[in-house]
Design an enzyme around this catalytic site. Sequence first.
Site: not given
Length: 508
Positions: A264-266
Site C-alpha cells: 500500500s501507499k502507506r
Amino acid sequence: MSKRVRVRFAPSPTGGLHLGGVRTVLFNYLFAKKHQGDFIVRIEDTDQSRYVPGAEEYIFDTLRWCGLEPDESVQHGGNYGPYRQSERKAGYRQYAEQLVKQGHAYYAFDTPEELDQVRKATDKNGEGHSFQYDHTVRMKMRNSLNLLESEVQQLLNAQTPHVIRIKMPENETVSFTDMIRGEVSFETALSDDKVLLKADGMPTYHLAVVVDDHLMEISHAFRGEEWLPSAPVHILLWKYLFGLNSMPQWAHFPLILGPQGKLSKRDGAKYGFPVFAMNWKDPKTGEFTEGFKEKGFIPEAFINLLALLGWNDGTEKELYSLDELAEEFTMERVHSSGAKFDFEKAKWFNHEWIKMASPDRLQEDVKRFLGEGGISVTDDSYLAKVIGLVKERCTLLSDFVQQTDFFFRAPAVIDQEAVKPKWSEAKKEFFQTYAAQLQTTGEWNAEHLEQLFKETAAEKAIKPGELQLPFRIMLVGGKFGPQVFQIAELLGKDETLARIQHALPLFE
Ligand code: GLU
C-alpha cells in the site's frame, strides 16, 4: 489466435500509478508486442466524484517515462475513440435498456432516502448487518420488477430519477477460463444487483467496461486480481449483450505484496521506499507520494523489476530489456499467487542497469540529479567521462551527486582526521616533490601519474600504499571514489595541483 490481438489498460484517473498499475500496463504491453497486436489506453472516468485533475496527464507521463507507448489513446488517437469514457456517455443507455427489455435488468426508482431507511432498518441493532440490493429484497423495493407496467411508464414519462440495475440470477454458476488461474467459478446467489446506469445517465464501471471492450474489439482483458470479484457481473453482461463467443479472454494478475500483506501507499511512507512510478501530489488532499523516477531509478530497471513481480521465464535469468521481455513473455508463466516486493532487490536491478548503461545513455538523467544537487554541468564530454568512472558505484541516480561532486568543484570539507594520525615530514616532502613533477610533466594520464607516484615513493622509501589515502583525501575530501590516478587524470593538472597545495598545510 484468430482475432487480432487488442489489449487495453483502463485506468480510472484517480491518482498516481502504483507498482501494480504499471505492471498491469507492462504485461498488457508485452502481450500486445509479442502478438503484433494493439495496446490501447482507455480512461475510465465515469465516476466523476472520484475524478482527480492531473491524474490523466500523470498516467501518460508515466507511460512515456517507462517507454510503454500506447498505440491508441486520448493522446495517440485511433479508430476506436473516444478513448475517454465520459465522452462516450450517450452510447451506454441503449445497452442498459436492451438488458431491461431482455429481462436481465430493471429500473429502480428507490430514492437515496428510501435506500438509507432500508439500510438502517437492516442494521436495526447496529450489528453491522449490511443491506444488499439483491434477489432477496428486490421484490420489496420500488422498481420495475414490482410496479405495474403503467406505473413504470408514468414514472419514466415524468422523468423520475432512476437507475438501471442488473437482475442477478438467483442460483447460477458463472464460470470462465482465466489465462493464469484456469477455470474460475462464482455462485450468483450471494451477488447484489449492481447498478449499471446511474441516475445522471452515466454508466457504472461494470456496464462501461463491457460495452467498451466490445466496441473497441478488445481480444484480451488483463487486469489486477482486485477485479476478480467483479468478473461474474462482466461475464453475465457479455452473455446477455454480445454473446460469450465474442468475449475477450481474461487474466487477473496477482497482487503485489509489501512487508505486511498487500502493498500500500502507506507501506512506502512507513518503510521509506517508493510505491508510485513517479512523484504524485494529490491536488485535493495535498498528500505526497514518492516515485521511483525521482528516487533515482532508471526506466530500464523499473520495467525489469516489475516484470519479475509475478513472472519469470522458468530459468534463473533476471536481467531483461524491454525487447527481450516482449520476446519471452507468456501469460501462462504469470503466477497466480501474490508477488512479494523487496526494495533491496529493486535497488539491485537499478545498480545492474546503471552498470550496463553507457555514459551517453545516463547523461541526461544524471544531469537532472546533479542539477537538483546544486551541481551545474557545462561540459557534456567531461560529464560522460565522469559517469564512466563512477557508475559502478551508483545504485540510484541520486548517488551520482555524492560520487561526482568533487569532479565539478573542490571538496568543501577535507577529512583531515583520516590523514593526520599517520602524517609525517617525509610524506609532506613526498607530496612537494610529486607536485613539482606533476607541474613539469608533459604527459597527463592515469598510468603516467601512477608511475611517477610510485617512482617518487621508492626514492623516498615510503610505501605507495601509505600515500594513496592522503592523495585521495586531497582530491576527493573523503575516503571514497574511483581509482585516485583516474580522478587526477580527469581533474587535470591545474586542479590537481591546486588541491594538493590547498590540503598539504591542513595535515600539519
Ligand atoms: N477502471 C478499472 C481500474 O481503474 C479497470 C479495471 C479493468 O481493467 O477492467 O483499474
